[in-house]
Write a protein that holds these residues in place. Structure first.
Motif, mmCIF file in Angstrom:
data_model
loop_
_atom_site.group_PDB
_atom_site.id
_atom_site.type_symbol
_atom_site.label_atom_id
_atom_site.label_comp_id
_atom_site.label_asym_id
_atom_site.label_seq_id
_atom_site.Cartn_x
_atom_site.Cartn_y
_atom_site.Cartn_z
ATOM 1 N N LEU A 121 -4.217 -9.379 -0.166
ATOM 2 C CA LEU A 121 -4.080 -8.630 -1.878
ATOM 3 C C LEU A 121 -4.629 -7.343 -1.415
ATOM 4 O O LEU A 121 -5.318 -7.047 -0.328
ATOM 5 C CB LEU A 121 -5.411 -9.376 -2.737
ATOM 6 C CG LEU A 121 -4.670 -10.579 -3.166
ATOM 7 C CD1 LEU A 121 -5.860 -11.104 -3.688
ATOM 8 C CD2 LEU A 121 -3.624 -10.721 -4.514
ATOM 9 N N VAL A 122 -3.846 -6.467 -2.115
ATOM 10 C CA VAL A 122 -4.419 -5.270 -1.943
ATOM 11 C C VAL A 122 -5.639 -4.608 -2.231
ATOM 12 O O VAL A 122 -6.383 -3.930 -1.621
ATOM 13 C CB VAL A 122 -3.449 -4.301 -2.696
ATOM 14 C CG1 VAL A 122 -4.199 -2.888 -2.540
ATOM 15 C CG2 VAL A 122 -1.945 -3.878 -2.098
ATOM 16 N N SER A 123 -6.127 -5.361 -3.045
ATOM 17 C CA SER A 123 -7.670 -5.317 -3.382
ATOM 18 C C SER A 123 -8.241 -5.832 -2.515
ATOM 19 O O SER A 123 -9.629 -4.877 -2.265
ATOM 20 C CB SER A 123 -8.036 -6.010 -4.387
ATOM 21 O OG SER A 123 -7.770 -7.278 -4.457
ATOM 22 N N GLU A 124 -8.578 -6.287 -1.459
ATOM 23 C CA GLU A 124 -9.044 -6.267 -0.698
ATOM 24 C C GLU A 124 -8.892 -5.212 0.972
ATOM 25 O O GLU A 124 -9.403 -5.735 1.842
ATOM 26 C CB GLU A 124 -8.303 -7.900 0.196
ATOM 27 C CG GLU A 124 -8.776 -8.651 -0.521
ATOM 28 C CD GLU A 124 -8.584 -10.651 -0.301
ATOM 29 O OE1 GLU A 124 -7.824 -10.104 0.565
ATOM 30 O OE2 GLU A 124 -7.958 -11.600 -1.066
ATOM 31 N N LEU A 125 -7.976 -4.079 0.640
ATOM 32 C CA LEU A 125 -7.814 -4.043 1.462
ATOM 33 C C LEU A 125 -8.448 -2.237 1.829
ATOM 34 O O LEU A 125 -8.768 -2.214 0.544
ATOM 35 C CB LEU A 125 -6.374 -3.188 2.158
ATOM 36 C CG LEU A 125 -5.456 -3.566 1.934
ATOM 37 C CD1 LEU A 125 -3.502 -2.835 1.599
ATOM 38 C CD2 LEU A 125 -5.048 -5.017 3.087
ATOM 39 N N THR A 126 -8.671 -2.254 3.124
ATOM 40 C CA THR A 126 -9.532 -0.636 2.900
ATOM 41 C C THR A 126 -8.081 0.380 2.367
ATOM 42 O O THR A 126 -7.266 0.738 1.675
ATOM 43 C CB THR A 126 -9.963 0.130 4.382
ATOM 44 O OG1 THR A 126 -8.950 0.015 5.222
ATOM 45 C CG2 THR A 126 -10.707 -1.415 5.041
ATOM 46 N N VAL A 127 -9.561 1.619 2.359
ATOM 47 C CA VAL A 127 -8.791 2.982 1.491
ATOM 48 C C VAL A 127 -7.438 3.616 2.065
ATOM 49 O O VAL A 127 -6.208 3.482 2.548
ATOM 50 C CB VAL A 127 -9.188 3.684 1.307
ATOM 51 C CG1 VAL A 127 -8.549 5.339 1.096
ATOM 52 C CG2 VAL A 127 -10.040 4.072 -0.186
ATOM 53 N N ALA A 128 -7.949 3.130 4.195
ATOM 54 C CA ALA A 128 -6.831 3.567 4.408
ATOM 55 C C ALA A 128 -5.574 2.232 4.891
ATOM 56 O O ALA A 128 -4.465 2.936 5.244
ATOM 57 C CB ALA A 128 -7.241 3.716 5.883
ATOM 58 N N TYR A 129 -5.427 1.324 4.647
ATOM 59 C CA TYR A 129 -4.724 0.653 4.821
ATOM 60 C C TYR A 129 -3.995 0.578 3.523
ATOM 61 O O TYR A 129 -2.928 0.443 3.276
ATOM 62 C CB TYR A 129 -5.010 -1.148 5.055
ATOM 63 C CG TYR A 129 -5.602 -1.290 6.242
ATOM 64 C CD1 TYR A 129 -4.391 -0.674 7.754
ATOM 65 C CD2 TYR A 129 -6.498 -1.692 6.708
ATOM 66 C CE1 TYR A 129 -4.851 -2.148 8.661
ATOM 67 C CE2 TYR A 129 -7.149 -2.070 7.845
ATOM 68 C CZ TYR A 129 -6.125 -2.267 9.062
ATOM 69 O OH TYR A 129 -6.457 -2.484 10.898
ATOM 70 N N GLN A 130 -4.405 0.706 2.275
ATOM 71 C CA GLN A 130 -3.516 1.279 1.606
ATOM 72 C C GLN A 130 -2.672 2.129 1.387
ATOM 73 O O GLN A 130 -1.900 1.745 0.780
ATOM 74 C CB GLN A 130 -4.223 1.497 0.301
ATOM 75 C CG GLN A 130 -5.419 0.360 -0.446
ATOM 76 C CD GLN A 130 -6.255 -0.250 -1.713
ATOM 77 O OE1 GLN A 130 -6.434 1.275 -2.363
ATOM 78 N NE2 GLN A 130 -7.515 -0.701 -1.419
ATOM 79 N N GLN A 131 -3.762 2.978 2.290
ATOM 80 C CA GLN A 131 -2.349 3.959 1.878
ATOM 81 C C GLN A 131 -0.877 3.885 3.470
ATOM 82 O O GLN A 131 -0.096 4.598 2.888
ATOM 83 C CB GLN A 131 -3.244 5.467 3.141
ATOM 84 C CG GLN A 131 -2.568 6.958 3.966
ATOM 85 C CD GLN A 131 -2.370 7.420 2.105
ATOM 86 O OE1 GLN A 131 -2.680 8.219 1.797
ATOM 87 N NE2 GLN A 131 -1.183 7.420 2.039
ATOM 88 N N MET A 132 -1.534 3.756 4.258
ATOM 89 C CA MET A 132 -0.477 2.330 5.331
ATOM 90 C C MET A 132 0.886 1.856 4.123
ATOM 91 O O MET A 132 2.315 2.022 4.272
ATOM 92 C CB MET A 132 -0.593 2.029 5.826
ATOM 93 C CG MET A 132 -1.777 2.723 7.053
ATOM 94 S SD MET A 132 -0.486 4.251 7.727
ATOM 95 C CE MET A 132 0.815 3.614 8.982
ATOM 96 N N VAL A 133 -0.265 1.288 2.607
ATOM 97 C CA VAL A 133 0.870 -0.022 2.558
ATOM 98 C C VAL A 133 2.060 0.833 1.461
ATOM 99 O O VAL A 133 3.242 1.108 1.193
ATOM 100 C CB VAL A 133 0.284 -0.867 1.357
ATOM 101 C CG1 VAL A 133 0.968 -1.630 0.341
ATOM 102 C CG2 VAL A 133 -0.210 -1.587 2.298
ATOM 103 N N GLU A 134 1.434 2.088 1.034
ATOM 104 C CA GLU A 134 2.048 2.607 0.249
ATOM 105 C C GLU A 134 3.017 3.737 0.745
ATOM 106 O O GLU A 134 4.105 4.387 0.334
ATOM 107 C CB GLU A 134 0.939 4.347 -0.294
ATOM 108 C CG GLU A 134 0.800 4.262 -1.392
ATOM 109 C CD GLU A 134 0.750 4.347 -2.987
ATOM 110 O OE1 GLU A 134 2.066 4.076 -2.600
ATOM 111 O OE2 GLU A 134 0.569 4.521 -3.478
#
Length: 477
Positions: A121-134
Protein backbone atom coordinates in the motif's frame (compact mmCIF):
# COMPACT_ATOMS: atom_id res chain seq x y z
CA UNK A 1 -3.16 39.12 -2.09
CA UNK A 2 -0.29 38.21 -4.43
CA UNK A 3 -0.19 37.94 -8.23
CA UNK A 4 1.55 34.60 -8.73
CA UNK A 5 2.41 35.16 -12.42
CA UNK A 6 2.75 38.40 -14.38
CA UNK A 7 3.20 38.33 -18.18
CA UNK A 8 5.39 35.21 -18.08
CA UNK A 9 6.69 33.82 -21.38
CA UNK A 10 8.87 30.74 -21.84
CA UNK A 11 9.85 28.60 -24.84
CA UNK A 12 10.81 24.94 -24.44
CA UNK A 13 12.41 23.01 -27.32
CA UNK A 14 11.57 19.43 -28.20
CA UNK A 15 13.97 16.88 -26.71
CA UNK A 16 15.64 19.26 -24.24
CA UNK A 17 15.75 19.31 -20.45
CA UNK A 18 14.72 22.87 -19.60
CA UNK A 19 15.18 23.95 -15.98
CA UNK A 20 13.11 26.60 -14.20
CA UNK A 21 14.64 28.01 -11.02
CA UNK A 22 13.70 30.70 -8.53
CA UNK A 23 13.05 31.27 -4.85
CA UNK A 24 9.95 29.85 -3.15
CA UNK A 25 7.00 31.99 -4.21
CA UNK A 26 8.60 32.97 -7.55
CA UNK A 27 5.70 31.39 -9.49
CA UNK A 28 7.32 28.18 -10.77
CA UNK A 29 4.66 25.79 -9.46
CA UNK A 30 1.82 28.05 -10.64
CA UNK A 31 3.31 28.11 -14.15
CA UNK A 32 3.54 24.32 -14.43
CA UNK A 33 0.03 23.91 -13.00
CA UNK A 34 -1.25 26.07 -15.87
CA UNK A 35 0.71 24.03 -18.42
CA UNK A 36 -0.65 20.78 -16.93
CA UNK A 37 -4.28 21.92 -16.67
CA UNK A 38 -4.50 22.11 -12.87
CA UNK A 39 -4.90 25.93 -12.92
CA UNK A 40 -6.41 28.28 -15.50
CA UNK A 41 -4.53 31.42 -16.60
CA UNK A 42 -6.36 34.76 -16.50
CA UNK A 43 -4.75 35.79 -19.80
CA UNK A 44 -2.16 34.63 -22.32
CA UNK A 45 -1.95 31.44 -24.36
CA UNK A 46 -0.18 28.08 -24.43
CA UNK A 47 1.20 26.79 -27.74
CA UNK A 48 1.99 23.08 -27.91
CA UNK A 49 3.38 21.53 -31.11
CA UNK A 50 2.17 24.56 -33.07
CA UNK A 51 -1.43 24.45 -31.79
CA UNK A 52 -2.73 27.26 -29.56
CA UNK A 53 -4.77 26.72 -26.38
CA UNK A 54 -6.26 29.37 -24.09
CA UNK A 55 -6.27 26.86 -21.28
CA UNK A 56 -5.32 23.25 -20.71
CA UNK A 57 -7.61 20.59 -19.24
CA UNK A 58 -6.45 17.38 -17.49
CA UNK A 59 -7.98 15.05 -20.11
CA UNK A 60 -6.48 17.17 -22.93
CA UNK A 61 -3.07 17.19 -21.27
CA UNK A 62 -3.08 13.42 -21.02
CA UNK A 63 -4.12 13.02 -24.65
CA UNK A 64 -1.25 15.31 -25.68
CA UNK A 65 1.27 13.19 -23.76
CA UNK A 66 2.00 15.74 -21.02
CA UNK A 67 2.63 14.39 -17.50
CA UNK A 68 3.54 16.24 -14.31
CA UNK A 69 5.08 15.05 -11.06
CA UNK A 70 4.27 17.63 -8.40
CA UNK A 71 5.93 18.24 -5.05
CA UNK A 72 2.57 17.21 -3.54
CA UNK A 73 2.17 13.62 -4.68
CA UNK A 74 -0.86 12.57 -6.69
CA UNK A 75 -1.24 9.08 -5.22
CA UNK A 76 -4.09 7.18 -3.55
CA UNK A 77 -2.69 5.98 -0.20
CA UNK A 78 -5.25 3.19 0.27
CA UNK A 79 -4.35 1.52 -3.05
CA UNK A 80 -1.30 -0.61 -3.82
CA UNK A 81 1.78 0.58 -5.66
CA UNK A 82 0.74 -1.31 -8.82
CA UNK A 83 -2.80 0.08 -8.69
CA UNK A 84 -1.43 3.63 -8.42
CA UNK A 85 1.00 3.15 -11.33
CA UNK A 86 -1.80 2.07 -13.67
CA UNK A 87 -4.64 4.13 -12.19
CA UNK A 88 -6.85 5.34 -15.04
CA UNK A 89 -5.69 2.55 -17.36
CA UNK A 90 -7.88 -0.21 -15.97
CA UNK A 91 -10.20 -1.99 -18.47
CA UNK A 92 -13.71 -0.51 -18.33
CA UNK A 93 -15.90 -3.53 -19.09
CA UNK A 94 -13.98 -6.41 -17.54
CA UNK A 95 -12.28 -7.32 -14.30
CA UNK A 96 -8.84 -5.97 -13.49
CA UNK A 97 -6.09 -8.56 -13.80
CA UNK A 98 -4.17 -7.62 -10.66
CA UNK A 99 -1.43 -10.17 -11.22
CA UNK A 100 -0.77 -8.66 -14.63
CA UNK A 101 -0.54 -5.05 -13.42
CA UNK A 102 1.67 -6.18 -10.55
CA UNK A 103 3.95 -7.95 -13.04
CA UNK A 104 4.13 -4.85 -15.26
CA UNK A 105 4.78 -2.57 -12.28
CA UNK A 106 7.56 -4.86 -11.03
CA UNK A 107 9.18 -4.75 -14.48
CA UNK A 108 9.10 -0.94 -14.47
CA UNK A 109 10.65 -0.72 -11.00
CA UNK A 110 13.31 -3.26 -11.97
CA UNK A 111 14.09 -1.10 -14.99
CA UNK A 112 14.78 1.96 -12.81
CA UNK A 113 16.66 -0.10 -10.23
CA UNK A 114 14.27 0.37 -7.28
CA UNK A 115 13.18 -2.55 -5.12
CA UNK A 116 9.52 -1.97 -4.22
CA UNK A 117 6.92 -4.71 -3.79
CA UNK A 118 4.06 -3.65 -6.17
CA UNK A 119 1.51 -5.10 -3.73
CA UNK A 120 2.51 -2.69 -0.94
CA UNK A 121 0.00 0.00 0.00
CA UNK A 122 1.26 3.50 -0.84
CA UNK A 123 0.38 4.62 2.70
CA UNK A 124 3.08 2.28 4.01
CA UNK A 125 5.85 3.86 1.91
CA UNK A 126 8.20 6.63 2.96
CA UNK A 127 8.12 9.96 1.10
CA UNK A 128 11.18 8.96 -0.93
CA UNK A 129 9.60 5.72 -2.15
CA UNK A 130 6.35 7.54 -2.95
CA UNK A 131 8.42 9.85 -5.16
CA UNK A 132 9.76 6.84 -7.06
CA UNK A 133 6.19 5.53 -7.53
CA UNK A 134 5.25 8.90 -9.07
CA UNK A 135 8.20 8.73 -11.47
CA UNK A 136 7.37 5.18 -12.59
CA UNK A 137 3.69 6.14 -12.91
CA UNK A 138 4.67 8.93 -15.32
CA UNK A 139 7.03 6.87 -17.48
CA UNK A 140 4.47 4.05 -17.74
CA UNK A 141 2.41 6.36 -19.98
CA UNK A 142 3.33 7.38 -23.53
CA UNK A 143 4.77 10.64 -22.25
CA UNK A 144 6.10 13.32 -24.62
CA UNK A 145 6.55 16.23 -22.18
CA UNK A 146 7.40 15.35 -18.59
CA UNK A 147 7.33 18.11 -15.97
CA UNK A 148 9.30 17.35 -12.79
CA UNK A 149 8.78 19.58 -9.74
CA UNK A 150 11.60 18.97 -7.24
CA UNK A 151 11.92 15.27 -8.20
CA UNK A 152 15.17 14.67 -6.32
CA UNK A 153 14.31 16.44 -3.07
CA UNK A 154 13.79 13.21 -1.06
CA UNK A 155 16.35 11.11 -2.97
CA UNK A 156 19.89 10.11 -2.03
CA UNK A 157 22.83 10.38 -4.43
CA UNK A 158 22.36 6.85 -5.73
CA UNK A 159 18.65 7.37 -6.44
CA UNK A 160 19.43 10.71 -8.12
CA UNK A 161 21.92 8.95 -10.40
CA UNK A 162 19.24 6.39 -11.27
CA UNK A 163 16.72 9.15 -12.05
CA UNK A 164 19.20 11.00 -14.25
CA UNK A 165 19.88 7.79 -16.20
CA UNK A 166 16.13 7.45 -16.79
CA UNK A 167 15.89 11.09 -17.93
CA UNK A 168 18.85 10.58 -20.28
CA UNK A 169 17.29 7.48 -21.83
CA UNK A 170 13.90 9.17 -22.29
CA UNK A 171 15.58 12.24 -23.77
CA UNK A 172 17.23 10.05 -26.42
CA UNK A 173 13.73 8.87 -27.36
CA UNK A 174 12.63 12.49 -27.91
CA UNK A 175 10.91 13.16 -24.58
CA UNK A 176 11.04 16.81 -23.49
CA UNK A 177 11.49 17.80 -19.83
CA UNK A 178 10.67 20.84 -17.74
CA UNK A 179 12.77 20.44 -14.62
CA UNK A 180 12.30 22.44 -11.41
CA UNK A 181 14.91 22.08 -8.68
CA UNK A 182 16.49 24.07 -5.87
CA UNK A 183 19.61 21.88 -6.14
CA UNK A 184 21.52 24.05 -8.59
CA UNK A 185 24.41 21.58 -8.92
CA UNK A 186 22.01 19.12 -10.58
CA UNK A 187 21.24 21.49 -13.44
CA UNK A 188 24.78 21.24 -14.81
CA UNK A 189 24.51 17.45 -14.96
CA UNK A 190 21.21 17.08 -16.73
CA UNK A 191 19.83 20.33 -18.20
CA UNK A 192 20.33 22.10 -21.55
CA UNK A 193 18.88 25.52 -20.70
CA UNK A 194 17.67 27.28 -17.57
CA UNK A 195 15.04 29.99 -17.03
CA UNK A 196 15.04 32.12 -13.88
CA UNK A 197 11.84 33.42 -12.25
CA UNK A 198 11.48 36.00 -9.49
CA UNK A 199 8.33 37.46 -7.89
CA UNK A 200 6.03 36.15 -10.63
CA UNK A 201 8.18 37.43 -13.51
CA UNK A 202 10.43 35.64 -15.99
CA UNK A 203 13.88 37.22 -15.53
CA UNK A 204 16.09 35.48 -18.10
CA UNK A 205 16.83 32.25 -19.99
CA UNK A 206 20.40 31.01 -20.42
CA UNK A 207 22.20 28.06 -21.97
CA UNK A 208 23.39 25.97 -19.04
CA UNK A 209 26.99 26.16 -20.21
CA UNK A 210 26.81 29.97 -19.91
CA UNK A 211 24.95 30.01 -16.57
CA UNK A 212 27.45 30.40 -13.75
CA UNK A 213 26.07 29.43 -10.36
CA UNK A 214 26.69 32.85 -8.78
CA UNK A 215 24.93 34.54 -11.70
CA UNK A 216 21.90 32.24 -11.36
CA UNK A 217 21.61 32.95 -7.66
CA UNK A 218 21.92 36.69 -8.22
CA UNK A 219 19.09 36.55 -10.78
CA UNK A 220 17.00 34.45 -8.37
CA UNK A 221 17.34 36.63 -5.27
CA UNK A 222 17.86 39.98 -6.99
CA UNK A 223 21.09 40.72 -5.14
CA UNK A 224 24.59 39.42 -4.56
CA UNK A 225 24.38 36.29 -2.43
CA UNK A 226 27.02 34.33 -0.56
CA UNK A 227 26.09 30.78 0.46
CA UNK A 228 27.99 29.20 3.32
CA UNK A 229 27.44 27.00 6.34
CA UNK A 230 27.55 28.85 9.68
CA UNK A 231 30.09 27.69 12.24
CA UNK A 232 28.60 26.34 15.47
CA UNK A 233 30.11 26.35 18.93
CA UNK A 234 32.35 23.35 19.46
CA UNK A 235 31.81 23.34 23.23
CA UNK A 236 28.87 21.08 24.08
CA UNK A 237 27.16 20.11 27.30
CA UNK A 238 26.18 16.84 28.89
CA UNK A 239 24.38 13.98 27.13
CA UNK A 240 20.69 14.93 26.79
CA UNK A 241 19.32 11.99 24.80
CA UNK A 242 20.68 8.46 24.72
CA UNK A 243 19.30 5.50 22.77
CA UNK A 244 20.48 2.03 23.80
CA UNK A 245 19.89 -0.96 21.51
CA UNK A 246 16.70 0.57 20.12
CA UNK A 247 14.80 -1.89 17.91
CA UNK A 248 11.51 -1.31 16.12
CA UNK A 249 9.93 -0.97 12.70
CA UNK A 250 12.79 -0.55 10.20
CA UNK A 251 15.67 -0.38 12.72
CA UNK A 252 17.63 -2.84 14.85
CA UNK A 253 19.97 -2.37 17.78
CA UNK A 254 20.48 1.41 17.37
CA UNK A 255 22.66 3.06 20.03
CA UNK A 256 23.63 6.74 19.97
CA UNK A 257 24.01 9.82 22.18
CA UNK A 258 23.22 13.50 21.61
CA UNK A 259 24.64 16.29 23.76
CA UNK A 260 23.25 19.67 24.72
CA UNK A 261 24.11 22.17 21.97
CA UNK A 262 25.16 19.46 19.50
CA UNK A 263 24.00 18.96 15.91
CA UNK A 264 24.07 15.21 15.26
CA UNK A 265 23.70 14.33 11.58
CA UNK A 266 22.08 11.08 10.47
CA UNK A 267 23.26 9.97 7.00
CA UNK A 268 22.11 7.05 4.87
CA UNK A 269 20.23 5.94 1.78
CA UNK A 270 16.47 5.71 1.36
CA UNK A 271 15.12 3.03 3.70
CA UNK A 272 18.28 3.01 5.83
CA UNK A 273 16.23 3.55 9.00
CA UNK A 274 16.93 7.20 9.86
CA UNK A 275 13.30 8.36 9.66
CA UNK A 276 12.11 5.16 11.32
CA UNK A 277 14.45 5.78 14.27
CA UNK A 278 13.18 9.36 14.61
CA UNK A 279 9.56 8.15 14.61
CA UNK A 280 10.30 5.67 17.40
CA UNK A 281 11.95 8.36 19.55
CA UNK A 282 8.95 10.63 19.00
CA UNK A 283 6.41 7.91 19.81
CA UNK A 284 4.99 7.52 16.31
CA UNK A 285 6.24 3.92 16.07
CA UNK A 286 6.48 1.28 18.78
CA UNK A 287 9.75 0.69 20.62
CA UNK A 288 10.00 -3.10 20.50
CA UNK A 289 13.31 -3.47 22.37
CA UNK A 290 15.90 -1.18 23.91
CA UNK A 291 15.88 1.90 26.12
CA UNK A 292 15.68 5.68 25.74
CA UNK A 293 17.26 7.97 28.35
CA UNK A 294 16.77 11.70 28.86
CA UNK A 295 19.35 13.44 31.03
CA UNK A 296 20.47 10.03 32.30
CA UNK A 297 16.99 8.88 33.32
CA UNK A 298 15.12 6.15 31.42
CA UNK A 299 11.83 7.34 29.93
CA UNK A 300 8.84 5.67 28.30
CA UNK A 301 7.54 7.20 25.08
CA UNK A 302 4.43 5.45 23.79
CA UNK A 303 2.85 8.34 21.87
CA UNK A 304 3.83 11.80 20.55
CA UNK A 305 2.20 13.45 23.56
CA UNK A 306 4.75 11.72 25.80
CA UNK A 307 7.61 13.06 23.65
CA UNK A 308 6.21 16.60 23.66
CA UNK A 309 5.84 16.53 27.45
CA UNK A 310 9.51 15.51 27.69
CA UNK A 311 10.62 18.44 25.51
CA UNK A 312 11.14 16.56 22.24
CA UNK A 313 10.00 18.12 18.96
CA UNK A 314 9.89 16.68 15.42
CA UNK A 315 9.89 18.48 12.09
CA UNK A 316 8.71 15.58 9.89
CA UNK A 317 9.91 14.64 6.43
CA UNK A 318 6.48 15.43 4.96
CA UNK A 319 5.55 18.83 6.38
CA UNK A 320 2.28 19.07 4.44
CA UNK A 321 0.86 15.76 5.68
CA UNK A 322 2.36 15.52 9.17
CA UNK A 323 3.69 18.95 10.16
CA UNK A 324 0.85 21.36 9.32
CA UNK A 325 -2.91 21.66 9.08
CA UNK A 326 -2.91 23.29 5.66
CA UNK A 327 -6.50 24.61 5.75
CA UNK A 328 -5.91 26.57 8.98
CA UNK A 329 -4.10 29.84 9.64
CA UNK A 330 -0.48 30.59 10.44
CA UNK A 331 -1.56 31.66 13.92
CA UNK A 332 -3.44 28.43 14.62
CA UNK A 333 -0.62 26.20 13.40
CA UNK A 334 2.00 27.95 15.53
CA UNK A 335 -0.15 27.60 18.65
CA UNK A 336 -1.13 23.93 18.31
CA UNK A 337 1.50 22.40 20.59
CA UNK A 338 0.95 24.99 23.36
CA UNK A 339 -2.86 25.13 23.39
CA UNK A 340 -2.96 24.38 27.12
CA UNK A 341 -0.67 27.31 27.79
CA UNK A 342 -2.83 29.57 25.61
CA UNK A 343 -6.12 28.45 27.14
CA UNK A 344 -8.08 29.42 30.19
CA UNK A 345 -10.38 26.64 31.37
CA UNK A 346 -11.83 25.48 28.01
CA UNK A 347 -11.30 28.63 25.96
CA UNK A 348 -8.31 29.66 23.85
CA UNK A 349 -7.19 33.19 24.74
CA UNK A 350 -7.08 34.62 21.22
CA UNK A 351 -5.05 37.69 22.12
CA UNK A 352 -2.40 35.55 23.82
CA UNK A 353 -2.37 33.20 20.82
CA UNK A 354 -1.88 36.18 18.50
CA UNK A 355 1.00 37.55 20.60
CA UNK A 356 2.73 34.16 20.61
CA UNK A 357 2.38 33.84 16.85
CA UNK A 358 3.49 37.43 16.23
CA UNK A 359 6.65 36.87 18.25
CA UNK A 360 7.51 33.77 16.23
CA UNK A 361 6.71 35.51 12.96
CA UNK A 362 9.18 38.27 13.77
CA UNK A 363 11.96 36.08 15.19
CA UNK A 364 11.87 33.61 12.26
CA UNK A 365 11.00 36.21 9.58
CA UNK A 366 7.93 34.26 8.44
CA UNK A 367 6.83 36.09 5.31
CA UNK A 368 3.05 36.18 5.30
CA UNK A 369 0.58 39.01 4.59
CA UNK A 370 -1.14 38.22 7.89
CA UNK A 371 -1.17 35.76 10.79
CA UNK A 372 -4.66 34.87 9.53
CA UNK A 373 -3.26 33.73 6.18
CA UNK A 374 -4.06 30.08 5.37
CA UNK A 375 -0.81 28.08 5.66
CA UNK A 376 -1.45 26.31 2.34
CA UNK A 377 -0.95 29.66 0.56
CA UNK A 378 2.60 30.18 1.89
CA UNK A 379 5.76 29.20 0.04
CA UNK A 380 7.53 25.98 1.03
CA UNK A 381 10.23 27.80 3.00
CA UNK A 382 7.72 29.80 5.01
CA UNK A 383 5.62 26.72 5.68
CA UNK A 384 8.73 25.06 7.10
CA UNK A 385 9.33 28.09 9.32
CA UNK A 386 5.78 27.72 10.69
CA UNK A 387 6.54 24.07 11.61
CA UNK A 388 9.73 25.20 13.36
CA UNK A 389 7.88 28.03 15.12
CA UNK A 390 5.45 25.51 16.59
CA UNK A 391 8.29 23.72 18.40
CA UNK A 392 10.10 26.87 19.44
CA UNK A 393 6.88 28.06 21.05
CA UNK A 394 6.83 24.76 22.96
CA UNK A 395 10.43 25.29 24.22
CA UNK A 396 11.62 21.98 22.78
CA UNK A 397 15.01 20.98 24.23
CA UNK A 398 15.60 18.16 21.72
CA UNK A 399 14.64 18.86 18.11
CA UNK A 400 14.59 16.21 15.39
CA UNK A 401 14.78 17.71 11.89
CA UNK A 402 13.88 15.22 9.13
CA UNK A 403 14.92 16.69 5.75
CA UNK A 404 14.49 20.27 7.06
CA UNK A 405 15.48 21.98 3.78
CA UNK A 406 13.63 19.66 1.40
CA UNK A 407 11.94 21.65 -1.36
CA UNK A 408 13.08 25.10 -0.26
CA UNK A 409 15.25 27.51 -2.23
CA UNK A 410 18.87 28.49 -1.74
CA UNK A 411 18.06 31.70 0.12
CA UNK A 412 15.63 30.03 2.50
CA UNK A 413 18.16 27.24 3.09
CA UNK A 414 20.70 29.78 4.29
CA UNK A 415 18.13 31.16 6.72
CA UNK A 416 17.44 27.66 8.01
CA UNK A 417 21.11 26.90 8.49
CA UNK A 418 21.45 30.05 10.60
CA UNK A 419 18.31 29.14 12.60
CA UNK A 420 19.62 25.62 13.30
CA UNK A 421 22.99 27.05 14.36
CA UNK A 422 21.22 29.49 16.67
CA UNK A 423 19.23 26.67 18.26
CA UNK A 424 22.36 24.62 18.90
CA UNK A 425 24.21 27.66 20.28
CA UNK A 426 21.31 28.22 22.70
CA UNK A 427 21.69 24.67 24.06
CA UNK A 428 19.08 22.76 22.03
CA UNK A 429 20.18 19.23 21.06
CA UNK A 430 19.54 18.84 17.32
CA UNK A 431 19.23 15.56 15.38
CA UNK A 432 19.41 16.42 11.68
CA UNK A 433 18.42 13.90 9.01
CA UNK A 434 19.32 14.91 5.46
CA UNK A 435 19.78 13.27 2.07
CA UNK A 436 22.07 16.16 1.08
CA UNK A 437 25.46 14.97 2.28
CA UNK A 438 27.05 18.37 1.73
CA UNK A 439 24.50 19.79 4.16
CA UNK A 440 25.40 17.30 6.90
CA UNK A 441 29.13 17.77 6.36
CA UNK A 442 28.67 21.52 6.65
CA UNK A 443 26.34 21.61 9.66
CA UNK A 444 26.92 18.60 11.93
CA UNK A 445 29.34 18.16 14.85
CA UNK A 446 29.13 14.38 14.36
CA UNK A 447 27.58 12.09 11.77
CA UNK A 448 26.05 8.67 12.44
CA UNK A 449 25.69 6.59 9.26
CA UNK A 450 22.74 4.20 8.84
CA UNK A 451 22.59 1.22 6.48
CA UNK A 452 19.73 -1.31 6.30
CA UNK A 453 18.34 -0.37 9.71
CA UNK A 454 21.64 -0.39 11.60
CA UNK A 455 24.30 2.15 12.54
CA UNK A 456 27.37 1.32 10.46
CA UNK A 457 29.68 4.17 11.40
CA UNK A 458 30.27 7.28 13.49
CA UNK A 459 32.43 10.17 12.30
CA UNK A 460 33.60 13.18 14.31
CA UNK A 461 34.07 16.50 12.53
CA UNK A 462 37.80 16.06 11.96
CA UNK A 463 37.05 12.66 10.34
CA UNK A 464 34.43 13.90 7.89
CA UNK A 465 34.97 12.47 4.41
CA UNK A 466 32.28 12.29 1.74
CA UNK A 467 33.49 9.03 0.20
CA UNK A 468 33.77 7.38 3.62
CA UNK A 469 30.17 8.33 4.47
CA UNK A 470 28.93 7.01 1.13
CA UNK A 471 30.79 3.71 1.58
CA UNK A 472 29.29 3.24 5.06
CA UNK A 473 25.82 4.13 3.78
CA UNK A 474 25.96 1.86 0.74
CA UNK A 475 27.85 -1.17 2.02
CA UNK A 476 28.05 -0.76 5.79
CA UNK A 477 31.83 -1.05 5.58
Amino acid sequence: GVRALNEVSIEVKQGEVHAIVGENGAGKSTLIKMISGADTPDSGKIIYNGKTYEKMMPHLVRALGIATIYQEFNLVPTLSVAENVFLGDYPIYKAVNYKEIERKAKALFDMVGINIDPRTLVSELTVAYQQMVEIVKAISKDVKLLILDEPTAPLSKQEVDTLFNIIGNLKKRGVTFIYISHRLAELYRICDRVSVMRDGHMITTLDIKDAERDVLIRHMVGRQFVECFPSCKEAMGDVVLEAKNVTGKGVEDISLKVRKGEILGLAGLIGAGRTEFARIVFGLEKLEKGQIFLNGKEVTIKKPGDAVALGIGLIPEDRKQEGLVLCLTVKSNIGFVVLKRLSKILWIQRQKEKEYAQGMKESLDIRTPSLDQIVQNLSGGNQQKVVLAKWLAADAKILILDEPTRGIDVGAKQEFYNLIKGLADSGVAVIMISSELEELLGMAHRIMVFCEGRVTGELCRDEFDQERVLDLAATGM
